[in-house]
Design a protein around this motif. Structure first.
Motif, PDB file in Angstrom:
ATOM      1  N   ASN A   6      -8.582   3.373  -3.529  1.00 15.94           N
ATOM      2  CA  ASN A   6      -7.446   2.806  -4.265  1.00 15.94           C
ATOM      3  C   ASN A   6      -7.840   1.690  -5.231  1.00 15.94           C
ATOM      4  N   ILE A  24      -7.890   6.551 -10.476  1.00 22.81           N
ATOM      5  CA  ILE A  24      -7.654   5.997  -9.145  1.00 22.81           C
ATOM      6  C   ILE A  24      -8.687   6.577  -8.187  1.00 22.81           C
ATOM      7  N   ILE A  45       0.085   3.802  -6.891  1.00 19.60           N
ATOM      8  CA  ILE A  45      -0.814   3.915  -5.746  1.00 19.60           C
ATOM      9  C   ILE A  45       0.038   4.304  -4.547  1.00 19.60           C
ATOM     10  N   SER A  89      -0.295  -0.153  -1.979  1.00 21.98           N
ATOM     11  CA  SER A  89       0.664   0.847  -2.456  1.00 21.98           C
ATOM     12  C   SER A  89       1.739   0.184  -3.303  1.00 21.98           C
TER      13      SER A  89
END
Length: 384
Positions: free
Chosen positions: A26, A22, A119, A84
């Protein structure tokens, strides 16, 4: 010597490859060592979807992407920056589906095993094991006289339960078709969500009971009397009334073995897909038992009572009794591209015609765990 050899093999046989990696923006790089392969593909719920035909109609599934082969025999692919979320993925090497040998973090959904990664920096922070007080997840066995067996159940108790004399409200959280008593804790990240919401003061401390709805099973595959066998999508008898009719066995066990506030105002029930179907029927079949009901992508469909029980009879009448008894929250949530969207629209039309109040949440996406984790995160703070 045998144990030492196995330990050494695990230690020194590992590949020195980072996957997934990662990056600061992101984006995520996936890598797979396969110097003799002709093709390596990646599939994951962060990729653009394609439509496929299933027995339930057209459904959106992630489409595959091809990895590029490097001179060292390592194939790689880098995504665009991702939002996310908790994501899952798998590889396909020359047509053979496989997991990532460099990522030991796996989940099972029915009979499919995939890798996962998170994430952070957004709502998926709720799915992490953060530095907050933690509750306890227990695997218990309860006696179900109605189903004629002892059955395994997962129960979350909030932080501080063991050291207090406090009584708590209870959320009964039901899985979908192909799931079992492990689905919500493993795929749904229930303990992590509850720990974080409670720590943030967004949800009241509560007990969460996660039963197994497959009435022919005493436990999840590999955890009960039938040993190791391949899980199936729809176990026999799961939507024929016996589970709903005998749900009080679960409530009696919970209220006899845990410090709970045993009244309607402190009981909630919710479920995804088939569990939403069960939630709708259990909550109206016992119309003065729950003050809160949550239908997540519910499998609303007409049923005939194949078991000879009366669970699916007089649906409108029992819904009205449930409404007349008073509800603090009737919650319906579904994704815009869910194959059950129209069935849920028809059910909401029925409730509208009855004058029954409900709260409705519509999200992007379809019949996926990404939505169900969001629905639990939204539903739990509204309880009690």
């Amino acid at each position: 010597m045998v144990n030492t050899a196995i330990g050494q093999e695990a230690l020194f046989g590992a590949q020195e490859i980072k996957s997934p990696e990662i990056h600061d923006d992101n984006s995520v790089t996936f890598r797979f060592l396969a110097p003799k392969a002709d093709s390596v593909k990646l599939t994951g719920d962060f990729l653009p979807t394609i439509k496929i035909q299933t027995q339930f109609g057209a459904m959106d599934v992630p489409g595959p992407v091809h990895l590029s082969k490097g001179d060292n025999g390592v194939w790689s692919f880098t995504t665009q920056p991702l939002s996310s979320e908790l994501y899952n993925y798998a590889f396909e090497v020359d047509g053979l589906r496989t997991t990532d040998p460099n990522n030991p973090f796996l989940i099972r959904d029915v009979a499919s095993v995939t890798n996962i990664f998170i994430i952070g920096g957004g709502h998926a922070d709720l799915y992490k094991d953060n530095d907050v007080p933690h509750g306890t997840v227990a695997k218990r066995w309860y006696d179900s006289p109605g189903l004629g067996m002892d059955r395994r159940i997962t129960i979350y108790t909030p932080p501080g339960y063991e050291s207090s004399n406090q009584k708590y409200p209870v959320l009964y959280l039901l899985h979908g078709a192909g799931g079992d008593e492990e689905a919500w804790s493993d795929l749904g990240r229930t303990a992590e969500i509850m720990d974080n919401l409670i720590a943030q003061g967004k949800a009241k401390p509560m007990i969460v009971v996660m039963p197994n709805a497959n009435i022919t099973q005493d436990a999840a595959p590999g955890k009960g009397r039938d040993g190791f066998y391949k899980p199936q999508f729809m176990a026999p008898g799961t939507m024929q009334g016996a589970y709903e009719a005998n749900f009080m066995d679960i409530i009696k066990f919970t209220e006899s073995n845990y410090r709970v506030i045993a009244d309607k105002a402190h009981r909630a029930i919710a479920g995804l897909s088939m569990g939403g179907f069960h939630t709708m029927h259990i909550s109206r079949y016992y119309p003065n038992t729950f003050d809160y009901a949550g239908l997540f992508s519910a499998a609303i469909m007409p049923r005939e009572d194949a078991s000879g029980l009366d669970v699916y009879k007089d649906i409108d009448g029992t819904l009205k009794r449930q409404m007349d008894n008073g509800l603090k929250l009737y919650y319906i949530a579904i994704g815009k591209t869910d194959f059950l969207y129209n069935a849920n629209k028809e059910f909401r039309d029925k409730l509208d015609a009855m004058g029954m109040d409900y709260e409705y949440l519509e999200t992007e996406g379809g019949h996926i765990w990404r939505n169900w984790r969001v629905y639990l995160s939204d539903f739990a703070p509204k309880l009690f």
